[in-house]
Scaffold this active site. Structure first.
Site, mmCIF file in Angstrom:
data_model
loop_
_atom_site.group_PDB
_atom_site.id
_atom_site.type_symbol
_atom_site.label_atom_id
_atom_site.label_comp_id
_atom_site.label_asym_id
_atom_site.label_seq_id
_atom_site.Cartn_x
_atom_site.Cartn_y
_atom_site.Cartn_z
ATOM 1 N N ASN A 64 -8.301 4.123 8.373
ATOM 2 C CA ASN A 64 -7.695 3.014 9.077
ATOM 3 C C ASN A 64 -7.981 3.060 10.722
ATOM 4 O O ASN A 64 -8.375 2.101 11.232
ATOM 5 C CB ASN A 64 -6.314 2.959 8.998
ATOM 6 C CG ASN A 64 -5.687 4.240 8.756
ATOM 7 O OD1 ASN A 64 -5.865 5.200 7.977
ATOM 8 N ND2 ASN A 64 -4.410 4.093 9.736
ATOM 9 N N THR A 94 12.314 -7.323 -10.864
ATOM 10 C CA THR A 94 12.015 -8.610 -10.990
ATOM 11 C C THR A 94 10.819 -8.818 -9.928
ATOM 12 O O THR A 94 10.860 -8.777 -8.753
ATOM 13 C CB THR A 94 13.008 -9.694 -10.802
ATOM 14 O OG1 THR A 94 14.100 -9.396 -11.644
ATOM 15 C CG2 THR A 94 12.507 -11.070 -11.005
ATOM 16 N N GLN A 123 -7.734 -0.269 3.396
ATOM 17 C CA GLN A 123 -8.540 -0.713 4.472
ATOM 18 C C GLN A 123 -9.672 -1.264 4.136
ATOM 19 O O GLN A 123 -10.317 -2.171 4.730
ATOM 20 C CB GLN A 123 -8.615 0.270 5.526
ATOM 21 C CG GLN A 123 -7.343 0.515 6.455
ATOM 22 C CD GLN A 123 -7.030 -0.530 7.320
ATOM 23 O OE1 GLN A 123 -7.640 -1.437 7.811
ATOM 24 N NE2 GLN A 123 -5.547 -0.595 7.713
ATOM 25 N N CYS A 143 3.955 6.929 19.709
ATOM 26 C CA CYS A 143 4.931 7.227 20.964
ATOM 27 C C CYS A 143 6.046 7.986 20.209
ATOM 28 O O CYS A 143 6.747 7.700 19.165
ATOM 29 C CB CYS A 143 5.397 5.742 21.307
ATOM 30 S SG CYS A 143 6.481 6.171 22.803
ATOM 31 N N GLY A 196 0.703 -1.277 0.073
ATOM 32 C CA GLY A 196 -0.027 0.031 0.127
ATOM 33 C C GLY A 196 0.809 1.227 0.079
ATOM 34 O O GLY A 196 0.661 2.041 -0.610
ATOM 35 N N THR A 197 2.209 1.214 0.759
ATOM 36 C CA THR A 197 2.820 2.466 0.907
ATOM 37 C C THR A 197 3.229 2.994 -0.358
ATOM 38 O O THR A 197 3.393 4.032 -0.859
ATOM 39 C CB THR A 197 4.090 2.229 1.823
ATOM 40 O OG1 THR A 197 3.479 1.955 3.187
ATOM 41 C CG2 THR A 197 4.774 3.531 1.992
HETATM 42 C C1 LIG Z 1 -5.101 3.266 4.633
HETATM 43 C C2 LIG Z 1 -3.538 2.593 4.725
HETATM 44 N N1 LIG Z 1 -2.901 2.894 3.649
HETATM 45 C C3 LIG Z 1 -1.690 2.334 3.143
HETATM 46 C C4 LIG Z 1 -1.045 1.661 4.443
HETATM 47 C C5 LIG Z 1 0.230 0.857 3.967
HETATM 48 O O1 LIG Z 1 0.131 -0.330 3.435
HETATM 49 P P1 LIG Z 1 1.354 -1.310 3.473
HETATM 50 O O2 LIG Z 1 1.472 -1.980 4.927
HETATM 51 O O3 LIG Z 1 0.982 -2.479 2.600
HETATM 52 O O4 LIG Z 1 2.691 -0.643 3.050
HETATM 53 C C6 LIG Z 1 -1.860 1.067 5.241
HETATM 54 C C7 LIG Z 1 -1.355 0.001 6.507
HETATM 55 O O5 LIG Z 1 -1.574 0.106 7.556
HETATM 56 C C8 LIG Z 1 -3.172 1.707 5.561
HETATM 57 O O6 LIG Z 1 -3.985 1.091 6.710
#
Ligand SMILES: Cc1ncc(COP(=O)(O)O)c(C=O)c1O
Length: 384
Positions: A149, A243, A177, A331, A70-71
């Site tokens: 999230n 790859t 999410q 934190c 996701g990131t």
């Molecule tokens: C809303 C949302 N976006 C992006 C991410 C990031 O995804 P990843 O852990 O696959 O990089 C998360 C992870 O918790 C998330 O909750």
């Protein structure tokens, strides 16, 4: 008794996904870019997964680009679109995005881009009218999270996307999410780019996808190209070199197929469990629910703040009792920092620091829910 109620953080890989990944690693380990039989077998595994992921969101498989999660998908959408422009433009996000969207946007801001952050109401929803008012002639992308999230609030994605379509502005949504929890159909919803991540729906960590609507490809090929973040061998149609992680991609594909098959029934089951837990905790006035209720909330998601007790303390107490939950606060230098999401929703710093999240999943049943409610009552009684 151990109970895992942190499926929003990650989900355990489905046993069938693990078996498939092991089998792919044993027998489909060729480099998918190789022209020989070994390469072809890996390519077949990847292309099957592309179809499975596409089917989950009713997308054209051409539009599915595999990423590391996701990131990366979020960064690719935000920075990839921005890098197409020689001079800084304008972008709109919400004030409750995951840091995988908010930090790339902040990075662009430091490089001269103008970023509008849409406000949210106390339930965490943006107002489509504010989006319409915020569009400018040089707005090139709007990115709004599908479902938040920390508080589980689902955004009015259809309305937001329509406003963007009307204005001819690209619309990205971080659906990490939401995927596998609520139906998402990109043929119906006006979505141009969508991020997803396998480990939130029983695939494995480190693999995900960015959907890029092929209908915007002509735009992309001309003045609005998404410039890849990772350049090299030109895999994934040049959008994401490197790859491919064949086994993880095959696992993502199967996880998507399984999620599609059980989405409606499992979401209904989880929503019933969620509402049972809300009902069992309703007699604790100090534990205040946050986010939306009903249909505009993720079916597996509960969130609260406690009027007096730090969220991280509650997480630790629950952990001692064998139950995994999470807190919204972070934190920093040994001190609890309030959740920025709750602050944006209008909660006080103390309320925002005291937030907790419980996210249910496949392994949970009514016994888990009743036990969890009993444990929370006991802990709060002891700490009172
Ligand atoms: C809303 C949302 N976006 C992006 C991410 C990031 O995804 P990843 O852990 O696959 O990089 C998360 C992870 O918790 C998330 O909750």
């Amino acid at each position: 008794m151990q109970i895992y109620l942190d499926h929003g953080a990650t989900t355990p890989a489905h046993p069938e996904v693990i078996d498939l990944m092991a089998s792919v690693m044993r027998s489909q380990w060729g480099n998918p870019s190789s022209l020989h039989w070994w390469g072809e077998r890996s390519t077949m595994a990847i292309e099957r997964a592309r179809l499975q992921v596409a089917s989950l969101i009713n997308a054209d498989p051409e539009g599915i680009i595999f990423t590391s999660g996701g990131t990366e998908s979020d960064n690719m959408a935000i920075v990839g679109i921005a890098r197409q422009y020689c001079t800084p433009q304008h972008m709109i996000i919400s004030s409750v995005e995951h840091s995988a969207v908010s930090l790339p946007a902040h990075y662009l801001e430091r490089h001269g881009w103008e970023i509008t952050r849409l406000s949210v109401n106390r339930q965490g929803q943006v107002d489509p009218a504010e989006l319409a008012r915020s569009l400018r002639p040089n707005t090139v992308l709007v990115s709004i999270i599908t479902a938040q999230n920390e508080v589980g609030t689902i955004q009015p994605i259809e309305k937001l996307g329509q406003i963007c379509r009307h204005a001819n502005v690209l619309f990205h949504t971080d659906a990490v999410q939401a995927i596998g929890k609520i139906p998402i159909n990109v043929q119906v919803l006006p979505i141009d780019l969508l991020s997803l991540s396998a480990h939130k729906f029983y695939g494995t960590q480190g693999i995900g996808a960015l959907y890029i609507n092929p209908l915007i490809a002509p735009l992309i090929a001309n003045e609005r190209s998404l410039i890849p973040l990772i350049q090299g061998g030109g895999q994934e149609r040049g959008y994401r070199s490197g790859t491919q992680a064949v086994a993880a991609i095959a696992g993502l594909g199967l996880a998507a197929e399984l999620a599609e098959g059980e989405l409606i029934a499992e979401s209904r089951r989880l929503a019933n469990l969620r509402d049972r837990l809300y009902a069992l905790l309703a007699d604790i006035p100090e534990l205040v629910p946050t986010g939306m209720r009903g249909n505009d909330r993720l079916p597996h998601h509960l969130s609260f703040y406690h009027q007096h007790i730090d969220g991280r303390r509650l997480v630790r107490e629950m952990n001692f009792a064998g139950i995994a939950i999470s807190s919204g606060s972070a934190c920093s230098s040994g001190k609890s920092e309030p959740s920025s999401i709750l602050l944006e929703m209008g909660y006080s710093p103390i309320e925002s620091r005291n937030s907790i999240r419980l996210t249910l999943g496949k392994s949970n049943n009514e016994t888990d829910i009743d036990w969890t409610a009993m444990v929370i009552h006991q802990i709060l009684h002891r700490l009172a």
